[in-house]
Write a protein that holds these residues in place. Structure first.
Motif, PDB file in Angstrom:
ATOM      1  N   ALA A 231       1.307   7.605   1.955  1.00 33.49           N
ATOM      2  CA  ALA A 231       2.450   6.701   2.035  1.00 33.49           C
ATOM      3  C   ALA A 231       3.205   6.898   3.344  1.00 33.49           C
ATOM      4  O   ALA A 231       3.616   5.930   3.988  1.00 33.49           O
ATOM      5  CB  ALA A 231       3.381   6.918   0.853  1.00 33.49           C
ATOM      6  N   THR A 232       3.358   8.135   3.768  1.00 36.71           N
ATOM      7  CA  THR A 232       4.048   8.406   5.028  1.00 36.71           C
ATOM      8  C   THR A 232       3.255   7.866   6.208  1.00 36.71           C
ATOM      9  O   THR A 232       3.826   7.280   7.135  1.00 36.71           O
ATOM     10  CB  THR A 232       4.267   9.927   5.193  1.00 36.71           C
TER      11      THR A 232
ATOM     12  N   TYR B 282       0.838  -1.200   0.000  1.00 42.96           N
ATOM     13  CA  TYR B 282       0.000   0.000   0.000  1.00 42.96           C
ATOM     14  C   TYR B 282       0.876   1.254   0.000  1.00 42.96           C
ATOM     15  O   TYR B 282       0.626   2.199  -0.755  1.00 42.96           O
ATOM     16  CB  TYR B 282      -0.922  -0.016   1.218  1.00 42.96           C
ATOM     17  N   VAL B 283       1.907   1.255   0.845  1.00 45.78           N
ATOM     18  CA  VAL B 283       2.828   2.396   0.909  1.00 45.78           C
ATOM     19  C   VAL B 283       3.492   2.614  -0.445  1.00 45.78           C
ATOM     20  O   VAL B 283       3.600   3.750  -0.925  1.00 45.78           O
ATOM     21  CB  VAL B 283       3.879   2.184   2.023  1.00 45.78           C
ATOM     22  N   PHE B 284       3.924   1.528  -1.068  1.00 42.20           N
ATOM     23  CA  PHE B 284       4.556   1.639  -2.381  1.00 42.20           C
ATOM     24  C   PHE B 284       3.581   2.194  -3.425  1.00 42.20           C
ATOM     25  O   PHE B 284       3.928   3.094  -4.193  1.00 42.20           O
ATOM     26  CB  PHE B 284       5.075   0.271  -2.829  1.00 42.20           C
ATOM     27  N   GLU B 285       2.371   1.642  -3.449  1.00 37.76           N
ATOM     28  CA  GLU B 285       1.376   2.101  -4.424  1.00 37.76           C
ATOM     29  C   GLU B 285       1.062   3.576  -4.249  1.00 37.76           C
ATOM     30  O   GLU B 285       1.023   4.335  -5.207  1.00 37.76           O
ATOM     31  CB  GLU B 285       0.092   1.292  -4.284  1.00 37.76           C
ATOM     32  N   LYS B 286       0.796   3.962  -3.007  1.00 34.36           N
ATOM     33  CA  LYS B 286       0.416   5.358  -2.759  1.00 34.36           C
ATOM     34  C   LYS B 286       1.596   6.306  -2.940  1.00 34.36           C
ATOM     35  O   LYS B 286       1.440   7.391  -3.498  1.00 34.36           O
ATOM     36  CB  LYS B 286      -0.166   5.525  -1.345  1.00 34.36           C
ATOM     37  N   GLY B 287       2.772   5.914  -2.464  1.00 32.37           N
ATOM     38  CA  GLY B 287       3.908   6.826  -2.494  1.00 32.37           C
ATOM     39  C   GLY B 287       4.624   6.892  -3.822  1.00 32.37           C
ATOM     40  O   GLY B 287       4.961   7.974  -4.301  1.00 32.37           O
TER      41      GLY B 287
ATOM     42  N   ALA C  38       3.775   4.179   6.265  1.00 31.11           N
ATOM     43  CA  ALA C  38       5.123   3.844   6.723  1.00 31.11           C
ATOM     44  C   ALA C  38       5.248   4.019   8.233  1.00 31.11           C
ATOM     45  O   ALA C  38       5.918   3.222   8.909  1.00 31.11           O
ATOM     46  CB  ALA C  38       6.149   4.705   6.003  1.00 31.11           C
TER      47      ALA C  38
ATOM     48  N   THR D 143       2.161  11.248  -1.183  1.00 28.46           N
ATOM     49  CA  THR D 143       3.172  11.062  -0.136  1.00 28.46           C
ATOM     50  C   THR D 143       2.591  11.099   1.269  1.00 28.46           C
ATOM     51  O   THR D 143       3.139  10.466   2.173  1.00 28.46           O
ATOM     52  CB  THR D 143       4.279  12.114  -0.269  1.00 28.46           C
TER      53      THR D 143
END
Length: 155
Positions: free
Chosen positions: A128-129, A114-119, A132, A125
């Protein structure tokens, strides 16, 4: 080829959603087993041979030596490995990313994907932050719980 020669239908592991998680868990175990085997080997080599000699003189068989000398001597190594495994619980990304496809994507989603997809993909960001930070807090919680359960700080 062997499966077809036996007359069975081929299994498309990555296309079967029910097999996606066990496949990825197996891949993670396979990836880590060499590293942990090396840690155990180093710990076993570090055990004083005089302990085994004196146990043999006292009449202890090989299984008794393993139970009374080897396993207690590996306790600290086992604790370290448990903490390392706890640290890695939420941080497995590469297996899921490489092995995901349209058929199994929803069954192997993790917070890091999810972090990778969003960020990276959507360049959101903020989301993603936040993801993370959740991964970091979750990892710290897993490590703290593991340390408490295995009494890591206790000798």
């Amino acid at each position: 080829v062997l499966i077809r020669a036996l007359g069975a239908k081929p299994v498309f592991f990555l296309a079967e959603p029910a097999l996606a998680r066990p496949l990825i868990v197996g891949m993670g175990v396979w990836r880590s087993i060499g590293y942990f085997a090396l840690l155990y080997t180093v710990a076993i080599v570090g055990i004083d041979p005089a302990l085994y000699e004196s146990a043999e003189i006292d009449g202890a068989g090989r299984m008794r030596q393993i139970r009374s000398i080897t396993i207690p001597s590996l306790a600290d190594t086992m604790k370290v490995i448990a903490v390392l495994l706890a640290m890695g619980v939420l941080t497995h990304f590469d297996e899921m990313y490489v092995m995901q496809n349209a058929a199994n994507k929803e069954h192997i989603r993790t917070l890091l994907l999810y972090v990778f997809e969003k960020g990276i993909v959507q360049f959101k960001t903020g989301l993603a932050t936040a993801g993370a930070v959740l991964v970091m807090i979750g990892s710290l919680a897993f490590v703290a719980a593991t340390r408490k359960v295995i009494r890591y700080d206790r000798i």
